[in-house]
Design an enzyme around this catalytic site. Structure first.
Site, mmCIF file in Angstrom:
data_model
loop_
_atom_site.group_PDB
_atom_site.id
_atom_site.type_symbol
_atom_site.label_atom_id
_atom_site.label_comp_id
_atom_site.label_asym_id
_atom_site.label_seq_id
_atom_site.Cartn_x
_atom_site.Cartn_y
_atom_site.Cartn_z
ATOM 1 N N SER A 1 -3.087 13.372 -0.065
ATOM 2 C CA SER A 1 -4.419 13.511 -0.653
ATOM 3 C C SER A 1 -5.020 12.114 -0.602
ATOM 4 O O SER A 1 -4.804 11.288 -1.497
ATOM 5 C CB SER A 1 -4.310 14.005 -2.101
ATOM 6 N N ASN B 1 0.842 -1.186 0.000
ATOM 7 C CA ASN B 1 0.000 0.000 0.000
ATOM 8 C C ASN B 1 0.887 1.251 0.000
ATOM 9 O O ASN B 1 1.967 1.264 0.583
ATOM 10 C CB ASN B 1 -0.996 0.007 1.169
ATOM 11 N N VAL B 2 0.396 2.278 -0.704
ATOM 12 C CA VAL B 2 1.113 3.541 -0.804
ATOM 13 C C VAL B 2 0.111 4.651 -0.489
ATOM 14 O O VAL B 2 -0.793 4.926 -1.282
ATOM 15 C CB VAL B 2 1.714 3.743 -2.214
ATOM 16 N N GLU B 3 0.278 5.251 0.686
ATOM 17 C CA GLU B 3 -0.625 6.332 1.089
ATOM 18 C C GLU B 3 -0.162 7.654 0.487
ATOM 19 O O GLU B 3 0.979 7.789 0.039
ATOM 20 C CB GLU B 3 -0.680 6.430 2.609
ATOM 21 N N ASN B 4 -1.078 8.617 0.493
ATOM 22 C CA ASN B 4 -0.795 9.930 -0.043
ATOM 23 C C ASN B 4 -1.492 10.953 0.829
ATOM 24 O O ASN B 4 -2.572 10.682 1.357
ATOM 25 C CB ASN B 4 -1.302 10.002 -1.491
ATOM 26 N N CYS C 1 -10.352 -4.481 0.385
ATOM 27 C CA CYS C 1 -11.478 -3.542 0.313
ATOM 28 C C CYS C 1 -12.317 -3.846 -0.931
ATOM 29 O O CYS C 1 -11.915 -4.618 -1.807
ATOM 30 C CB CYS C 1 -10.971 -2.103 0.280
ATOM 31 N N GLU D 1 -2.987 -4.637 -2.970
ATOM 32 C CA GLU D 1 -3.522 -5.578 -3.954
ATOM 33 C C GLU D 1 -3.504 -4.973 -5.357
ATOM 34 O O GLU D 1 -3.146 -5.631 -6.338
ATOM 35 C CB GLU D 1 -4.960 -5.984 -3.600
ATOM 36 N N CYS E 1 -10.597 -3.156 -4.322
ATOM 37 C CA CYS E 1 -9.616 -4.179 -4.686
ATOM 38 C C CYS E 1 -10.302 -5.463 -5.122
ATOM 39 O O CYS E 1 -9.853 -6.125 -6.061
ATOM 40 C CB CYS E 1 -8.669 -4.454 -3.524
ATOM 41 N N CYS F 1 -3.985 0.667 -2.687
ATOM 42 C CA CYS F 1 -3.859 -0.533 -1.864
ATOM 43 C C CYS F 1 -2.798 -1.470 -2.419
ATOM 44 O O CYS F 1 -2.483 -1.444 -3.614
ATOM 45 C CB CYS F 1 -5.195 -1.267 -1.791
#
Length: 134
Positions: A53, A48-51, A90, A61, A93, A59
């Protein structure tokens, strides 16, 4: 679609747990690793790579699926998702993966223990999913 072998399951679980530490999750601190097995026996991983924004967060997956698709994969056989407590993918995904394997085996892995806590097919996780290809 062929079922994954025990060796393939073991590899997926190990890869999902191993890559989990590479996740970028400064906001949630919820690190997720995923590994996908395609119908040619290849394994692709993602995190997973959050931002900042939040809507741009992706996610694990979908990161793994994008890597697989970029390499030419068209059919997914299995996916392992490693999280604390073995959380399920989720809805976004589930639908994204469904396009490439409605009967794909989904393995929910507790990243703390390495145990597969739940196994089901993607179409069990997403009844009545949709896709253009058959």
């Amino acid at each position: 679609m062929a079922e994954p072998t025990q060796d393939q399951i073991d590899e997926l679980v190990a890869v999902a747990i191993a890559v989990r530490g590479m996740a970028y999750a400064p906001f949630s601190k919820f690190y997720v690793g995923a590994a996908i097995l395609d119908n040619e026996g290849r394994v692709f991983s993602g995190v997973n790579v959050e931002n900042s924004s939040y809507g741009l967060t992706i996610c694990a997956e979908r990161t793994a699926a994008g890597t697989a698709i970029t390499a030419g994969a068209k059919e997914f056989v299995a996916v392992a998702v490693a999280t604390p407590g073995a959380a399920a993918p989720c809805g976004a995904c589930r639908q994204f993966l469904y396009e490439f394997g409605p009967r794909c085996t989904v393995l929910l892995v507790d990243s703390e223990t390495g145990a597969v806590k739940h196994t089901a097919t993607l179409d069990e996780f997403l009844p009545s999913g949709f896709r253009l290809s058959s």
